[in-house]
Motif scaffolding. Structure first.
Motif, PDB file in Angstrom:
ATOM      1  N   LEU A 260       0.808  -1.213   0.000  1.00  0.00           N
ATOM      2  CA  LEU A 260       0.000   0.000   0.000  1.00  0.00           C
ATOM      3  C   LEU A 260       0.844   1.268   0.000  1.00  0.00           C
ATOM      4  O   LEU A 260       0.443   2.298  -0.557  1.00  0.00           O
ATOM      5  CB  LEU A 260      -0.926  -0.004   1.220  1.00  0.00           C
ATOM      6  N   THR A 261       2.014   1.201   0.603  1.00  0.00           N
ATOM      7  CA  THR A 261       2.874   2.393   0.678  1.00  0.00           C
ATOM      8  C   THR A 261       3.920   2.427  -0.420  1.00  0.00           C
ATOM      9  O   THR A 261       4.770   3.327  -0.443  1.00  0.00           O
ATOM     10  CB  THR A 261       3.571   2.455   2.048  1.00  0.00           C
ATOM     11  N   GLY A 262       3.879   1.461  -1.325  1.00  0.00           N
ATOM     12  CA  GLY A 262       4.804   1.444  -2.442  1.00  0.00           C
ATOM     13  C   GLY A 262       4.279   2.264  -3.602  1.00  0.00           C
ATOM     14  O   GLY A 262       3.648   3.319  -3.412  1.00  0.00           O
ATOM     15  N   GLN A 263       4.521   1.796  -4.817  1.00  0.00           N
ATOM     16  CA  GLN A 263       4.061   2.532  -5.996  1.00  0.00           C
ATOM     17  C   GLN A 263       2.533   2.609  -6.011  1.00  0.00           C
ATOM     18  O   GLN A 263       1.846   1.796  -5.394  1.00  0.00           O
ATOM     19  CB  GLN A 263       4.569   1.842  -7.256  1.00  0.00           C
ATOM     20  N   PRO A 264       1.979   3.579  -6.737  1.00  0.00           N
ATOM     21  CA  PRO A 264       0.517   3.738  -6.774  1.00  0.00           C
ATOM     22  C   PRO A 264      -0.191   2.492  -7.305  1.00  0.00           C
ATOM     23  O   PRO A 264       0.300   1.812  -8.207  1.00  0.00           O
ATOM     24  CB  PRO A 264       0.323   4.926  -7.722  1.00  0.00           C
ATOM     25  N   LEU A 265      -1.340   2.210  -6.708  1.00  0.00           N
ATOM     26  CA  LEU A 265      -2.166   1.077  -7.127  1.00  0.00           C
ATOM     27  C   LEU A 265      -3.525   1.530  -7.642  1.00  0.00           C
ATOM     28  O   LEU A 265      -4.373   0.699  -7.967  1.00  0.00           O
ATOM     29  CB  LEU A 265      -2.371   0.116  -5.942  1.00  0.00           C
ATOM     30  N   THR A 266      -3.723   2.833  -7.722  1.00  0.00           N
ATOM     31  CA  THR A 266      -5.042   3.360  -8.065  1.00  0.00           C
ATOM     32  C   THR A 266      -5.436   3.130  -9.515  1.00  0.00           C
ATOM     33  O   THR A 266      -6.594   3.334  -9.886  1.00  0.00           O
ATOM     34  CB  THR A 266      -5.104   4.867  -7.754  1.00  0.00           C
ATOM     35  N   HIS A 267      -4.485   2.684 -10.336  1.00  0.00           N
ATOM     36  CA  HIS A 267      -4.810   2.375 -11.735  1.00  0.00           C
ATOM     37  C   HIS A 267      -5.440   0.987 -11.879  1.00  0.00           C
ATOM     38  O   HIS A 267      -5.999   0.670 -12.931  1.00  0.00           O
ATOM     39  CB  HIS A 267      -3.546   2.425 -12.590  1.00  0.00           C
TER      40      HIS A 267
END
Length: 322
Positions: A260-267
């Motif tokens: 969750l705190t790594g690269q964005p997952l919103t895609h």
């Protein structure tokens, strides 16, 4: 969890079990249209009336196999003791009679026939060599499974379900060139049943260079789920995924926080973490962070259980082991 039901559909088609030797319909017209179903061919895993190859020979005679689009291989006799070499040989020998085949699943075997980690497998890659137009390939069972690196130009979906995936199988799949692959689903399992891969062995999947069209990645059912999620937090492949599946394993707050705190997952369209050992606070955080962005999040613990021994050590379990 165990596997208690056979595949209900495969390759977008409803599954239909070809009649066994004792109840073959006299009228072939009673069978469905050859291209309308995924044909499941199986014999009893105990005390079979015939060998799988004999059932398959009857199928080749009864059905216009030039139109068959999908095949499901169910149990062969003594699956807990004998591998599918004869099954694979029969399929390879019949490749000229199956020009339309696009989906093939090897080992649709349920608990009553053989537990997943007791299904004896073998080298399954001759099937990929024999069917260059295959688009979907699935295998269940990791015992004696062999999967050397291959190149297949048209395969779009690969699923390998095990209670413990041997490291050489992981490395073989990771070293394969599958330029058309869109979906990869690997049940890595537990070391107790032969799942001896380390997160470093998964690096080619994280890079994704041999899988340029991959949009769905499942690295699941693993006892090293936290390490997998930590690596995925910065993995280049994630940026082009639509679905990321890290479910069915021993996922704790450590791995989920890293993800969750790594690269964005919103895609992503979907993040699947079902069967996990997450705190309620972290489940809530996942939902509140990603659902407003339109990501479907499955953070259901789904009966994940744990045991504590007399020394206070907590044991957690993958969804499908034995």
């Amino acid at each position: 969890m165990t596997i208690g039901s056979h595949l209900g559909e495969f390759h977008g088609l409803p599954a239909f079990t070809f009649p066994d030797a004792g109840d073959t319909p006299a009228d072939v017209s009673a069978l469905p249209s050859p291209d309308s179903v995924a044909w499941r061919i199986a014999v009893d895993s105990y005390d079979a009336k015939e060998e799988w190859e004999q059932a398959f020979a009857r199928f080749l005679e009864a059905v216009d196999t030039r139109q068959v689009r999908a095949l499901i291989v169910g149990a062969w006799s003594n699956v807990y003791d004998s591998g599918p070499d004869a099954v694979i040989g029969a399929l390879v020998a019949a490749r000229g009679q199956l020009p339309a085949l696009r989906g093939l699943f090897l080992g649709d075997i349920v608990m009553e026939e053989s537990e997943i980690s007791w299904i004896t497998q073998g080298d399954v890659t001759p099937l990929l060599d024999a069917f260059p137009d295959l688009e979907e390939f699935g295998v269940r069972g990791g015992n004696e499974l062999v999967f050397p690196a291959v190149r297949h130009e048209r395969l779009r979906s690969l699923t390998v379900e095990t209670g413990g995936m041997p490291v050489e199988v992981v490395r073989g799949i990771a070293g394969s060139d599958l330029p058309a692959l869109v979906e990869l689903d690997l049940w890595l399992g537990t070391s107790e049943y032969g799942g001896d891969a380390d997160v470093a062995d998964l690096e080619p999947f994280f890079a994704g260079t041999r899988l340029p069209n991959l949009t769905r990645l499942a690295l699941c059912n693993s006892e090293i789920q936290d390490a997998i999620c930590t690596a995925l937090a910065s993995a280049p492949v994630v940026a082009r995924l639509e679905v990321l599946d890290v479910s069915m394993g021993v996922l704790t707050d450590e791995g989920a926080t890293a993800l969750l705190t790594g690269q964005p997952l919103t895609h992503l369209k979907k993040l699947d973490l079902h069967h996990n050992y997450l705190s309620e606070a972290l489940r809530t955080r996942l939902l509140e962070t990603l659902e407003p962005a339109g990501v479907e999040v499955d953070a259901d613990p789904e009966d994940a259980d744990s045991d504590e021994d007399g020394d206070g050590e907590v044991w957690r379990f993958v969804s499908v082991g034995e």
